[in-house]
Design a protein around this motif. Structure first.
Motif, PDB file in Angstrom:
ATOM      1  N   GLU A   1       0.818  -1.211   0.000  1.00  0.00           N
ATOM      2  CA  GLU A   1       0.000   0.000   0.000  1.00  0.00           C
ATOM      3  C   GLU A   1       0.855   1.265   0.000  1.00  0.00           C
ATOM      4  O   GLU A   1       0.584   2.204  -0.748  1.00  0.00           O
ATOM      5  CB  GLU A   1      -0.921  -0.004   1.220  1.00  0.00           C
TER       6      GLU A   1
ATOM      7  N   ASP B   1      -7.673  12.812  -4.364  1.00  0.00           N
ATOM      8  CA  ASP B   1      -9.117  12.595  -4.433  1.00  0.00           C
ATOM      9  C   ASP B   1      -9.751  12.680  -3.048  1.00  0.00           C
ATOM     10  O   ASP B   1     -10.872  13.183  -2.902  1.00  0.00           O
ATOM     11  CB  ASP B   1      -9.416  11.234  -5.061  1.00  0.00           C
TER      12      ASP B   1
ATOM     13  N   ARG C   1       1.184   6.228  -7.287  1.00  0.00           N
ATOM     14  CA  ARG C   1       0.057   7.061  -7.742  1.00  0.00           C
ATOM     15  C   ARG C   1       0.405   8.542  -7.677  1.00  0.00           C
ATOM     16  O   ARG C   1       0.004   9.321  -8.550  1.00  0.00           O
ATOM     17  CB  ARG C   1      -1.189   6.762  -6.898  1.00  0.00           C
TER      18      ARG C   1
ATOM     19  N   ASN D   1     -20.069  12.089  -6.856  1.00  0.00           N
ATOM     20  CA  ASN D   1     -18.699  11.891  -6.383  1.00  0.00           C
ATOM     21  C   ASN D   1     -18.595  10.648  -5.505  1.00  0.00           C
ATOM     22  O   ASN D   1     -19.431  10.412  -4.637  1.00  0.00           O
ATOM     23  CB  ASN D   1     -18.221  13.113  -5.595  1.00  0.00           C
ATOM     24  N   ARG D   2     -17.561   9.882  -5.729  1.00  0.00           N
ATOM     25  CA  ARG D   2     -17.245   8.740  -4.887  1.00  0.00           C
ATOM     26  C   ARG D   2     -15.776   8.836  -4.498  1.00  0.00           C
ATOM     27  O   ARG D   2     -14.914   8.937  -5.355  1.00  0.00           O
ATOM     28  CB  ARG D   2     -17.504   7.421  -5.630  1.00  0.00           C
ATOM     29  N   ARG D   3     -15.506   8.812  -3.215  1.00  0.00           N
ATOM     30  CA  ARG D   3     -14.122   8.989  -2.770  1.00  0.00           C
ATOM     31  C   ARG D   3     -13.294   7.733  -3.017  1.00  0.00           C
ATOM     32  O   ARG D   3     -13.699   6.625  -2.680  1.00  0.00           O
ATOM     33  CB  ARG D   3     -14.088   9.324  -1.277  1.00  0.00           C
ATOM     34  N   ASN D   4     -12.113   7.942  -3.611  1.00  0.00           N
ATOM     35  CA  ASN D   4     -11.141   6.867  -3.762  1.00  0.00           C
ATOM     36  C   ASN D   4     -10.148   6.997  -2.614  1.00  0.00           C
ATOM     37  O   ASN D   4      -9.259   7.843  -2.640  1.00  0.00           O
ATOM     38  CB  ASN D   4     -10.440   6.984  -5.118  1.00  0.00           C
ATOM     39  N   ASP D   5     -10.307   6.162  -1.600  1.00  0.00           N
ATOM     40  CA  ASP D   5      -9.482   6.281  -0.398  1.00  0.00           C
ATOM     41  C   ASP D   5      -8.001   6.046  -0.661  1.00  0.00           C
ATOM     42  O   ASP D   5      -7.164   6.385   0.174  1.00  0.00           O
ATOM     43  CB  ASP D   5      -9.962   5.299   0.677  1.00  0.00           C
ATOM     44  N   GLU D   6      -7.669   5.460  -1.791  1.00  0.00           N
ATOM     45  CA  GLU D   6      -6.279   5.183  -2.115  1.00  0.00           C
ATOM     46  C   GLU D   6      -5.618   6.335  -2.865  1.00  0.00           C
ATOM     47  O   GLU D   6      -4.428   6.282  -3.155  1.00  0.00           O
ATOM     48  CB  GLU D   6      -6.188   3.898  -2.946  1.00  0.00           C
ATOM     49  N   ASP D   7      -6.386   7.364  -3.183  1.00  0.00           N
ATOM     50  CA  ASP D   7      -5.876   8.500  -3.955  1.00  0.00           C
ATOM     51  C   ASP D   7      -5.783   9.723  -3.052  1.00  0.00           C
ATOM     52  O   ASP D   7      -6.790  10.264  -2.609  1.00  0.00           O
ATOM     53  CB  ASP D   7      -6.814   8.775  -5.138  1.00  0.00           C
TER      54      ASP D   7
ATOM     55  N   SER E   1      -5.578  13.232 -10.830  1.00  0.00           N
ATOM     56  CA  SER E   1      -6.453  13.680  -9.747  1.00  0.00           C
ATOM     57  C   SER E   1      -6.007  15.002  -9.135  1.00  0.00           C
ATOM     58  O   SER E   1      -6.833  15.736  -8.587  1.00  0.00           O
ATOM     59  CB  SER E   1      -6.547  12.605  -8.662  1.00  0.00           C
TER      60      SER E   1
END
Length: 276
Positions: free
Chosen positions: A159, A218, A166, A209-215, A179
């Motif tokens: 991770e 974002d 990213r 909108n949908r949050r991308n927790d890995e970005d 992003s």
């Protein structure tokens, strides 16, 4: 020969990797962390060791030094990620937008700048800070990891490395469409230009909108959008109540006692239709 190599490793182990972290943002911006700096300076020695160990199949040495290198690289990936997340970049002067009156440029006040040009400059500065962290501290670690062909096995290790991959894509490879570009566009053109009259349009836009927790970028955008959306919704509701009351008053004053807003079978009785 094996003894000599192991002795060299023992003598250099502390020099290569030990130091203390400083936690303030200025340190992140202005200088390489000692861990990373020492690792980079010693990298050629590590490469020579890797070649030597592979050539003479000294597996016992490999099992000692390379897991150690692996653990230090991973520690740096994770620590630098934690520092970036907690550094407060893109942090506004307030925790919410309850002060916004629905008219002034919200982003400018939130980020404590006076003009749109200063807002753009502020956003570029945030990008520059992150890019410097990546170039000075993360990129050397990525290079060493790739050249030594080390494997990260557990999810937290993967991770932290993927997090920085990213970041690289957003800052360098796709800086115009990634992003971070989306975040900057949102701050400049939505957050800073929405007024009460366009709150409904804004609220509709953030519903998808949908949050991308890995970005990283974002997550910042999602949190900003929703904090501002709460205030926008409140102002829009207040404005709609005011305007409804105006319409109700106008109707009751000018139309309520006139046809067709009176029941036809009760016209003779003078029944009146009112908006309440």
């Amino acid at each position: 020969m094996k003894f000599i190599v192991e002795l060299h490793l023992i003598n250099n182990k502390n020099k290569l990797f030990t130091s203390s972290y400083r936690s303030n943002l200025n340190t992140i911006e202005n200088s390489q962390d000692d861990h990373v700096k020492n690792l980079v300076e010693s990298y050629q020695v590590i490469k020579q060791m890797n070649t030597f160990v592979t050539k003479y199949q000294l597996s016992q040495i490999a099992q000692t030094i390379f897991p150690f290198v692996y653990s230090k690289i991973n520690h740096n990936f994770q620590t630098l990620k934690g520092k970036l997340v907690s550094a407060g970049l893109y942090a506004g002067t307030t925790s919410n937008f309850n002060w916004w009156n629905g008219e002034s440029p919200a982003a400018q006040r939130y980020f404590a700048v006076s003009t749109e040009a200063e807002l753009s400059e502020y956003l570029q500065k945030q990008k520059g800070i992150i890019l410097k962290i990546y170039n000075d501290q993360v990129s050397p670690l990525m290079t060493i990891h790739e050249e030594l062909n080390l494997s990260f096995k557990d999810s937290s290790e993967i991770e932290s490395r993927e997090f920085w991959k990213r970041i690289k894509i957003d800052l360098i490879e796709k800086s115009e469409v990634g992003s971070i570009s989306s975040l900057n566009d949102f701050i400049l053109n939505s957050l800073n230009k929405t007024v009460t009259e366009t709150c409904y349009k804004y609220l509709k836009s953030i519903q998808i909108n949908r949050r991308n927790d890995e970005d990283y970028f974002d997550v910042i955008k999602f949190n900003l959008a929703n904090k501002f959306g709460n205030r926008c919704q409140s102002l829009y509701y207040e404005r709609s109540i005011i305007e409804y009351n105006l319409i109700s008053k106008m109707f009751n004053q000018k139309l309520s006692n006139k046809f067709p807003f009176i029941e036809t079978n009760k016209i003779a009785d003078g029944a009146i239709c009112l908006i309440r």
